[in-house]
Enzyme design. Structure first.
Site, mmCIF file in Angstrom:
data_model
loop_
_atom_site.group_PDB
_atom_site.id
_atom_site.type_symbol
_atom_site.label_atom_id
_atom_site.label_comp_id
_atom_site.label_asym_id
_atom_site.label_seq_id
_atom_site.Cartn_x
_atom_site.Cartn_y
_atom_site.Cartn_z
ATOM 1 N N LEU A 149 12.036 -1.556 -2.643
ATOM 2 C CA LEU A 149 10.698 -1.038 -2.913
ATOM 3 C C LEU A 149 9.801 -1.575 -1.814
ATOM 4 C CD1 LEU A 149 10.198 -1.506 -6.783
ATOM 5 C CD2 LEU A 149 10.598 0.630 -5.546
ATOM 6 N N ASP A 150 8.891 -0.740 -1.321
ATOM 7 C CA ASP A 150 8.062 -1.231 -0.235
ATOM 8 C C ASP A 150 7.067 -2.290 -0.732
ATOM 9 O OD1 ASP A 150 6.589 1.885 -0.530
ATOM 10 O OD2 ASP A 150 5.388 0.072 -0.805
ATOM 11 N N TYR A 151 6.426 -2.937 0.198
ATOM 12 C CA TYR A 151 5.620 -4.133 -0.062
ATOM 13 C C TYR A 151 4.575 -3.905 -1.149
ATOM 14 C CZ TYR A 151 3.006 -8.388 1.252
ATOM 15 O OH TYR A 151 2.382 -9.606 1.269
#
Length: 285
Positions: A149-151
């Site tokens: 999952l991105d930041y």
């Protein structure tokens, strides 16, 4: 935040609080050798009674597991076993109940983790940013995160030390569906779901949504749910931005059969036996 002492969600027959199943206690199992039909399975020398392995995996009580064996609902390495006292090797043999594989190894961990925003999908970071490891306390296992999952994205991640399952779940060829909630600018046109299902042209190819629906809409804000089975980088954000509805907040709520449920941000829960079996089935294990 350490998860030690955190109350675990467990499947039927699985002990709460993280207690390890006891394969070696045979005191109450003498009756288990007396029933059941014969079969052709070869007992593993020094192996564990099959009903004990099933009970330790969370399938049910030992007596309930006996009933399942007697009913022909249990397979070991593809062979139906009807003998209550059959001895198996849970570390190496594949055991299925009603056609679904069960997690029989004691050293394998399967967790659902609710990733907060501003957390790096990594187990370490040389720049000192907060990572998944910061929320796992002093767990001894070397865990893998399944996919990324991105930041800034929140929500469900699967963590395990089952390398084969992790690899398959992350591989695009198995097309494991994932569902997200997204805050976007409104109003959302009625035909947006059809457009997303038909396919949105992105710089790296067409992206297609499996399902889309509007959950809430009020003035310039909308909450939408989108499901898709591919995992290209920032795919949900890019799709919705391309159709004129850039995401301001994104939360993943499901991965295949596993739902985030009531897990709080930064916390974990053990997957149930049913969930693990359904993950195996989703990737052909």
């Amino acid at each position: 935040m350490s998860t030690r002492g955190h109350k675990r969600e467990v499947g039927p027959g699985r002990s709460a609080g993280g207690a390890e199943p006891d394969y070696d206690d045979d005191e109450d199992d003498d009756w288990g050798d007396l029933g059941g039909e014969r079969d052709d399975l070869t007992d593993v020398p020094g192996g564990v009674r099959l009903q004990k392995v099933l009970a330790a995996a969370g399938v049910g009580s030992r007596r309930h597991c006996e009933e399942m064996i007697g009913a022909g609902r249990v397979e070991v390495d593809g062979q139906t076993v009807r003998r209550f006292g059959a001895r198996v090797d849970p570390e190496h043999q594949i055991i299925r109940v009603d056609g679904k594989r069960i997690p029989s190894r004691q050293d394998i961990v399967y967790l659902a983790f609710n990733k907060p925003p501003k957390v790096l999908t990594s187990m370490s970071d040389d720049r000192g940013r907060k990572t998944i490891t910061d929320f796992l306390g002093d767990r001894a296992e070397r865990l893998f995160h399944v996919g990324r999952l991105d930041y800034d994205t929140e929500g469900l991640m699967l963590l395990t030390n089952d390398g084969e399952l992790a690899h398959r779940l992350a591989h695009p060829s198995y097309e494991v569906a994932k569902t997200y909630l997204a805050d976007v600018p409104g109003p959302v046109p009625r035909d947006l779901g059809r457009r997303l299902a038909t396919g949105v042209e992105l710089e790296d190819g067409v992206a297609v949504a499996d399902r889309f629906r509007v959950l809430e809409q009020a003035g310039s804000h909308a909450l939408v749910e989108i499901t898709l089975h591919e995992g290209r980088k920032h795919i949900v954000r890019r799709m919705l931005a391309e159709v004129g509805h850039p995401v301001t907040r994104l939360v993943r709520t499901t991965v295949g059969p596993v739902k985030l449920g009531g897990v709080r941000p930064g916390e974990t829960r053990d997957l149930t036996t049913r969930e693990i079996g359904e993950l195996y089935a989703a990737v052909g294990l």
